[in-house]
Design an enzyme around this catalytic site. Structure first.
Site: not given
Length: 316
Positions: A146, A226, A276
């Protein structure tokens, strides 16, 4: 129409929304603890997606649309959302710049031995024996083609890297030399130097990567995650590192977050842990609210087309 925010946004952003939409009733709160008592009134709920469970959603009897100011929507109560026909949109696409920069920075950190150089600096050690490598000309495999995956591949091309994409469809995508389906991943793992997972958490991707995949990787390979932590079990990564099936892992996402203080990842020399934050950017909220405003314009006009409309049955 009542538009309830559990996401804290600055006064500047609040004023911009109030000025642009003077006829809407905005309620800006900092977190669900403050926002919860207004759920019954809300037609639109703006959230990060991790504070709305089945019980809270049942109280939101007037809710028509959930706008998630992040890409991850895996914690939403999708069964009830689907049953009630509630619209869900997210902020997919706004993370590509910062997350691609994070990925390339970590790749360079590993190959240019930046951790060791900083340790030597602290120790006043003039060690010219540090062995460095070049990422130029290496092969990178990106799981998820994406917006983020394409930006990773575009930057990798600046280093003349071979880029392999992995996606559900295997459809050709810009900046990738080739794109394969998930079922074809094994054929390319033995030739890949960097494996980057940007996959969301869905039924199809949970624990997609297994010991078999890490066995197929080069001993010198670097694994970077990730996307979401449940694409691979923690013990699988630990085994791959300790058995030297791969050289290094960079992890920004985990099965359990926050990562417990006693988790073995923290003490592994060949694992980098970050909390994160690969998607952080000073432009994050501005980009997310731009998508929200485009969708709010359509929502007001009763249109059926929305940016980043989420399919509740698939969870993304």
């Amino acid at each position: 129409m009542v538009i309830l925010f559990s996401v804290k946004i600055s006064e500047k952003h609040q004023e911009a929304l109030l000025n642009k939409y003077p006829h809407e009733d905005f309620i800006f709160k900092d977190g669900m603890t403050e926002a919860e008592k207004y759920l019954e009134q809300a037609s639109v709920f703006v959230t990060y997606g991790d504070d709305l469970d089945d019980n809270k959603l049942r109280r939101a009897t007037n809710l028509k649309w959930i706008m998630v100011l992040s890409a991850g929507v895996d914690q939403l109560p999708f069964k009830q959302i689907e049953d009630r026909g509630i619209l869900v949109t997210n902020s997919k696409g706004i993370h590509k710049t910062q997350m691609a920069e994070y990925t390339l920075s970590m790749m360079l950190q590993m190959y240019r031995q930046e951790k060791l150089l900083m340790e030597n600096e602290k120790a006043a050690s003039w060690d010219k024996r540090v062995r460095m490598k070049e990422i130029s000309g290496q092969t990178i495999m990106v799981l998820g083609t994406g917006a983020i995956g394409q930006e990773v591949a575009r930057l990798a091309k600046a280093f003349r890297m071979k880029t392999i994409g992995i996606s559900r469809s295997g459809r050709v995508v810009d900046y990738f030399d080739e794109v394969l389906t998930i079922e074809q991943i094994n054929s390319k793992l033995p030739e890949t130097d960097f494996i980057v997972s940007i996959l969301p958490s869905t039924k199809e991707t949970r624990y997609l990567l297994t010991e078999e995949h890490f066995n197929l990787m080069k001993n010198s390979a670097i694994f970077i995650n990730i996307g979401r932590g449940d694409v691979v079990k923690s013990e699988t990564i630990l085994k791959a590192i300790r058995d030297e099936e791969i050289a290094y892992a960079v992890l920004d996402v985990f099965e359990q977050e926050p990562l417990p203080e006693d988790h073995p990842f923290w003490k592994e020399t060949n694992i980098t842990v970050t909390p994160h934050i690969s998607g952080q950017s000073p432009n994050y909220i501005s980009r997310a609210l731009a998508i929200f405003q485009d969708n709010l314009d359509n929502f007001q006009q009763g249109k059926s087309t929305y940016i980043n409309k989420v399919n509740p049955s698939r969870g993304y």
